[in-house]
Design a protein around this motif. Structure first.
Motif, PDB file in Angstrom:
ATOM      1  N   LEU A  83       6.513  -7.283  -7.373  1.00 42.06           N
ATOM      2  CA  LEU A  83       6.447  -8.614  -6.764  1.00 42.06           C
ATOM      3  C   LEU A  83       7.100  -9.676  -7.639  1.00 42.06           C
ATOM      4  O   LEU A  83       7.593 -10.693  -7.138  1.00 42.06           O
ATOM      5  CB  LEU A  83       4.991  -8.982  -6.466  1.00 42.06           C
ATOM      6  N   MET A  84       7.119  -9.457  -8.935  1.00 45.98           N
ATOM      7  CA  MET A  84       7.795 -10.402  -9.820  1.00 45.98           C
ATOM      8  C   MET A  84       9.313 -10.361  -9.649  1.00 45.98           C
ATOM      9  O   MET A  84      10.021 -11.283 -10.069  1.00 45.98           O
ATOM     10  CB  MET A  84       7.431 -10.123 -11.276  1.00 45.98           C
ATOM     11  N   PRO A 143       7.118  -0.054  -4.938  1.00 47.48           N
ATOM     12  CA  PRO A 143       7.819  -0.595  -6.112  1.00 47.48           C
ATOM     13  C   PRO A 143       9.285  -0.158  -6.192  1.00 47.48           C
ATOM     14  O   PRO A 143      10.178  -0.991  -6.449  1.00 47.48           O
ATOM     15  CB  PRO A 143       7.002  -0.059  -7.286  1.00 47.48           C
ATOM     16  N   GLU A 144       9.543   1.115  -5.927  1.00 46.93           N
ATOM     17  CA  GLU A 144      10.925   1.597  -5.978  1.00 46.93           C
ATOM     18  C   GLU A 144      11.741   1.021  -4.825  1.00 46.93           C
ATOM     19  O   GLU A 144      12.930   0.708  -4.989  1.00 46.93           O
ATOM     20  CB  GLU A 144      10.954   3.121  -5.934  1.00 46.93           C
ATOM     21  N   ALA A 151       0.812  -1.210   0.000  1.00 44.11           N
ATOM     22  CA  ALA A 151       0.000   0.000   0.000  1.00 44.11           C
ATOM     23  C   ALA A 151       0.850   1.266   0.000  1.00 44.11           C
ATOM     24  O   ALA A 151       0.345   2.349  -0.295  1.00 44.11           O
ATOM     25  CB  ALA A 151      -0.938   0.010   1.212  1.00 44.11           C
ATOM     26  N   ALA A 152       2.117   1.137   0.334  1.00 43.92           N
ATOM     27  CA  ALA A 152       2.996   2.299   0.383  1.00 43.92           C
ATOM     28  C   ALA A 152       3.273   2.806  -1.028  1.00 43.92           C
ATOM     29  O   ALA A 152       3.639   2.020  -1.907  1.00 43.92           O
ATOM     30  CB  ALA A 152       4.306   1.936   1.073  1.00 43.92           C
ATOM     31  N   PRO A 153       3.154   4.112  -1.275  1.00 52.75           N
ATOM     32  CA  PRO A 153       3.435   4.634  -2.611  1.00 52.75           C
ATOM     33  C   PRO A 153       4.835   4.300  -3.102  1.00 52.75           C
ATOM     34  O   PRO A 153       5.047   4.100  -4.304  1.00 52.75           O
ATOM     35  CB  PRO A 153       3.246   6.145  -2.440  1.00 52.75           C
ATOM     36  N   GLY A 154       5.797   4.226  -2.190  1.00 53.32           N
ATOM     37  CA  GLY A 154       7.175   3.955  -2.582  1.00 53.32           C
ATOM     38  C   GLY A 154       7.533   2.492  -2.674  1.00 53.32           C
ATOM     39  O   GLY A 154       8.705   2.149  -2.901  1.00 53.32           O
TER      40      GLY A 154
END
Length: 258
Positions: free
Chosen positions: A135-136, A98-99, A93-96
């Motif tokens: 996640l991949m 993916p980075e 849920a955190a905007p960051g």
């Protein structure tokens, strides 16, 4: 019953029942909980009791703390078996997020190349393209599916927004095996309602969902720490073993934590 919050943005290392020596990464602040579920069994407590005014951690904050801790552990001669994104709520849920995953992968490759990267998630954002892409990248994409019964999900997991279990199953299946399904089995009651999900009423449809998802593995467990809701009880070891046997009969590896 007593619960706890994790330090932030990095906590541990701790010895996990399922993951070994785990260094935790917490996208949430240390002062409270930010989650899309409000599970009866959450070791971090109920959402209403853990409200905080601070935002999620940024990818930059997480990466700086993770790099510092890995360098410290290198000097101490004990690197983690796994770097686990978990903490006080739902990490994706955190905007960051993916980075933060991309930076964690780079730090792992540089400083702890034998360590895996895991994410413990309730899966509510697993269908978002940017979350799925992140996640991949991880070794262990561990997504929760406690049941496929909508009423039971409302009782036990208590989603904080719209939740469609059919869409969840489809999202998990879209990982094409790059997913570990995590399920808690328990007994007892809450406010006069039975929470036992070990019978075939729940296990049978859950196994049908696993056939559709075809995960790389399944991990099942039961309550092991104090929970915010009174009345929850551990599922017996022999019951967990029986459920695990049915999962393995589908050709899916299954780990059990008692």
């Amino acid at each position: 019953m007593s619960t706890f919050l994790n330090a932030s943005p990095v906590f541990g290392p701790v010895r996990s029942r399922r993951l070994g020596v785990s260094l935790g990464v917490n996208m949430m602040p240390a002062s409270g909980k930010i989650c899309t579920f409000d599970c009866l069994y959450c070791e971090n407590g109920f959402n209403a009791d853990r409200v905080c005014g601070e935002p999620h951690n940024s990818a930059e904050t997480v990466a700086a703390a993770l790099g510092e801790k890995l360098r410290e552990m290198t000097l101490e001669g004990e690197l983690p078996d796994v770097i686990t994104f978990a903490g006080n709520g739902e990490p994706t849920a955190a905007p960051g997020f993916p980075e933060a995953i991309r930076r964690a992968v780079a730090l792992r490759d540089e400083l702890a190349p034998k360590a895996k990267i895991a994410v413990l998630s309730n899966g509510t954002f697993a269908d978002r393209p940017e979350v799925r892409e992140a996640l991949m990248l991880v070794d262990d994409n561990i997504l929760k599916l406690d049941t496929v019964d909508a009423d039971y999900i409302e009782l036990l997991d208590r989603p904080c927004g719209p939740y469609d279990v059919e869409k969840q199953v489809e999202a998990f299946a879209a990982f094409e095996g790059h997913v570990i399904v995590q399920t808690i089995f328990l007994r007892g009651s809450y406010e006069g309602r039975d929470v036992d999900n070990t019978g075939d009423k729940y296990v049978g449809p859950w196994l049908d969902a696993l056939r559709r998802i075809r995960p790389g593995a399944v991990t099942i467990y039961t309550v092991a720490r104090e929970t915010p809701a009174a009345g929850l009880e551990k599922a017996p070891a022999e019951v967990l073993d029986g459920i695990a046997g049915r999962v393995r009969a589908l050709g899916i590896p299954c780990q059990v934590s008692y």
